[in-house]
Design a protein around this motif. Structure first.
Motif, PDB file in Angstrom:
ATOM      1  N   GLN A 108      21.355  48.898 135.473  1.00  0.00           N
ATOM      2  CA  GLN A 108      20.819  47.667 134.898  1.00  0.00           C
ATOM      3  C   GLN A 108      19.496  47.916 134.168  1.00  0.00           C
ATOM      4  OE1 GLN A 108      20.214  44.574 137.782  1.00  0.00           O
ATOM      5  NE2 GLN A 108      19.746  43.006 136.271  1.00  0.00           N
TER       6      GLN A 108
ATOM      7  N   ALA B  40      28.201  42.137 134.344  1.00  0.00           N
ATOM      8  CA  ALA B  40      28.063  42.142 135.798  1.00  0.00           C
ATOM      9  C   ALA B  40      29.431  42.181 136.476  1.00  0.00           C
ATOM     10  CB  ALA B  40      27.275  40.909 136.248  1.00  0.00           C
TER      11      ALA B  40
ATOM     12  N   SER C  49      30.646  45.689 136.264  1.00  0.00           N
ATOM     13  CA  SER C  49      29.928  46.597 137.161  1.00  0.00           C
ATOM     14  C   SER C  49      30.284  46.343 138.621  1.00  0.00           C
ATOM     15  CB  SER C  49      28.416  46.439 136.961  1.00  0.00           C
ATOM     16  OG  SER C  49      28.061  46.726 135.622  1.00  0.00           O
TER      17      SER C  49
ATOM     18  N   TYR D 230      22.128  40.488 140.269  1.00  0.00           N
ATOM     19  CA  TYR D 230      21.586  40.920 138.973  1.00  0.00           C
ATOM     20  C   TYR D 230      20.562  39.956 138.378  1.00  0.00           C
ATOM     21  CZ  TYR D 230      25.424  44.261 139.071  1.00  0.00           C
ATOM     22  OH  TYR D 230      26.278  45.264 139.426  1.00  0.00           O
TER      23      TYR D 230
ATOM     24  N   THR E 289      15.479  43.434 137.592  1.00  0.00           N
ATOM     25  CA  THR E 289      15.436  44.238 138.811  1.00  0.00           C
ATOM     26  C   THR E 289      13.994  44.204 139.313  1.00  0.00           C
ATOM     27  OG1 THR E 289      14.894  46.290 137.638  1.00  0.00           O
ATOM     28  CG2 THR E 289      17.235  45.759 137.893  1.00  0.00           C
TER      29      THR E 289
END
Length: 572
Positions: free
Chosen positions: A374, A416, A419, A432, A445
């Protein structure tokens, strides 16, 4: 008019020890005199000062620094393959571009490079000169630009120091904000590739020596995949001096239109321009005048991109903005200076084409990095978002920025899901997205946070004043414009205001086009604090030199510490 000894570095002097501040001041003083002489119409003095400038060691060193250190395309090679010049070689290069050697030097062809046009399938041809020719072009541009800055028309904003796209947009707004008008939305077909060489050379009004060199550049030809193509017209895009030559070729179009059609306004940015008038018949006449004028320099209007529109009905796109007037009631209507309601409001916002291009660009990055962490995705998206939002921040873009953030959320949500395919919507959101400082959820993050379009504040741009030029010597005006420029971040703007528009290392004023970089006075690597008090704004070259000194200082400290530890171990 001999060159001052104070600005003649010796041959044995190193590149880093050159007194750049003295050189900059010396060259600017001559450029200012060229500007003033051109304003007075004293062509003989202009030519004399241009010869003095091109022969000065100071100007040649600055020209070499510009193409080997300052320019973004400094690592792009010409046909000789040279893309990097070492400091000692730069001193030699400065000697080889002296005007007395121009006759003995053969001008090589440019290297043809094709780059895609934004949002279009066709590609734009660039001509990349060799490093030596780029340095010569930078040197000659220093001499020619002040002369023509004193002559250029007030509503010409493209590729000029101190002016830009926003000045052209604000110029249009000033002409239509209180009265709706017809618009000739025009585009010149293949402008850079079809300018008549003979007309351009006759129009330069420079010395025979300069004209001869420019003619060689125009006729040098191009090499594309080892195939040589002669150039019989046009100025090669990619050269340092090409934008200036194109502006010179198009100089006079505004005067031709506004002289024959009273109350008309021609506003131009490079080869894109519009003509404004309250009557359609006058706009049609203006189109005829422009077509006749362009024929004299070998150019034509593009039949598919040239049209006549009305600001209150269709609006038009210019430089990525959509400019349109919409009817409105008394609560949202524009007003005259006396407070009288106009019944309409002028709105300038990002064009639909530009929005679609931005969405595609973000989508391509997200798809390309769908298997990456990310933090890497955030690092790739942030410059794209900041650059696009900063450019359009001068318009009525708040609603558009919210729309772009909404579309970006859907793209990031698909990333997302890719992932973490087993997570639900709630789990993906918590994994996320985070709530930062009481704001809405943001894609982030612990170490990185995605910038949102809507986080960029709308800021009005004030058009450059009349025929003002950086060569007129009014540094107070120009440094203030730079401090308040919307593209400068809050941090840079604060530091520029604190330093009163000057570089804290060399003491020179920042000019439009200079790289303004933020430096930590006491380096972070040595324990310096990341605070306002420990930051300063420096020129790019000043920042490079200070960084080299900081590294040398750090290495010296590490050596002293290592020596002390060794001595202690020996004593034990």
């Amino acid at each position: 008019m001999k060159e001052s000894k104070a600005v003649q570095p010796s041959g044995t002097e190193s590149w880093d020890a050159i007194p750049w501040r003295k050189l900059e001041r010396y060259v600017y003083r001559i450029q200012k005199r060229i500007y003033q002489a051109s304003k007075r119409g004293n062509l003989k003095q202009v030519h004399s000062l241009q010869k003095l400038l091109t022969r000065s060691h100071a100007a040649r060193l600055l020209a070499v620094r510009r193409v080997t250190q300052d320019n973004d395309g400094k690592k792009t090679a010409g046909i000789d393959g040279i893309k990097k010049v070492e400091p000692q070689q730069r001193l030699t290069l400065a000697e080889t571009i002296h005007p007395r050697q121009w006759k003995r030097q053969r001008v090589p062809a440019v290297r043809r490079v094709w780059i895609p046009k934004p949002g279009k399938p066709e590609k734009r041809p660039l001509g990349i000169p060799t490093m030596r020719e780029r340095a010569k072009q930078a040197l000659l541009k220093m001499a020619l630009e002040p002369q023509w800055e004193a002559r250029f028309e007030t509503r010409s904003h493209g590729f000029r120091p101190g002016r830009g796209c926003w000045d052209a947009i604000e110029d249009i707004l000033n002409w239509i904000c209180r009265k709706h008008k017809y618009v000739l939305d025009a585009d010149i077909q293949g402008c850079f590739d079809n300018i008549n060489h003979h007309h351009l050379l006759e129009k330069l009004h420079t010395t025979a020596e300069n004209r001869r060199l420019i003619k060689q550049w125009l006729k040098a030809g191009a090499i594309d995949k080892e195939l040589f193509t002669p150039t019989t017209a046009g100025t090669p895009q990619g050269g340092v001096i090409s934008p200036l030559l194109a502006n010179i070729a198009l100089h006079g179009m505004q005067e031709a239109v506004e002289t024959k059609i009273p109350e008309a306004a021609l506003i131009r940015y490079a080869d894109d321009f519009v003509v404004l008038h309250t009557e359609r018949a006058q706009i049609e006449q203006a189109k005829t005048v422009v077509e006749q004028w362009l024929e004299g320099i070998g150019l034509h209007l593009s039949p598919t991109k040239t049209r006549i529109v009305h600001t209150l009905e269709d609006g038009f796109d210019f430089l990525g903005f959509t400019i349109r007037q919409v009817p409105s009631g008394k609560h949202h209507s524009g007003k005259r200076a006396n407070g009288e309601l106009l019944g309409f409001k002028t709105i300038i916002k990002p064009s639909q084409e530009s929005q679609e291009r931005q969405v595609r660009k973000m989508k391509e990055v997200i798809r390309r990095l769908r298997n990456q962490p990310q933090e890497k995705l955030i690092a790739a998206l942030n410059p794209i978002i900041k650059g696009w939002a900063n450019y359009y921040r001068i318009g009525a873009s708040k609603t558009t920025f919210d729309k772009m953030d909404h579309l970006l959320w859907y793209q990031l949500y698909q990333w997302a899901r890719w992932s973490s395919p087993r997570g639900g919507k709630r789990q993906l959101t918590r994994k996320y997205w985070q709530v930062r400082a009481g704001k809405r959820w943001v894609f982030a993050t612990q170490e990185a946070c995605l910038t949102q379009h809507s986080s960029v504040a709308i800021q009005r741009h004030w058009k450059v004043r009349g025929d003002a030029s950086p060569y007129d010597g009014n540094w107070k005006y120009w440094s203030r414009r730079l401090q308040e420029h919307p593209l400068l971040s809050t941090e840079r703007g604060y530091l520029l205001r604190k330093q009163k528009g000057r570089c804290s290392r060399c003491g020179l004023y920042f000019k439009d086009g200079d790289g303004v970089e933020i430096d930590h006075i006491f380096p972070l690597s040595l324990g310096g604090a990341d605070t306002w008090e420990n930051k300063q704004a420096l020129h790019r070259q000043c920042h490079d030199r200070k960084t080299a000194e900081d590294r040398q200082w750090k290495a010296q400290l590490e050596a002293e510490v290592s020596h002390e530890k060794t001595a202690k171990r020996g004593a034990v």
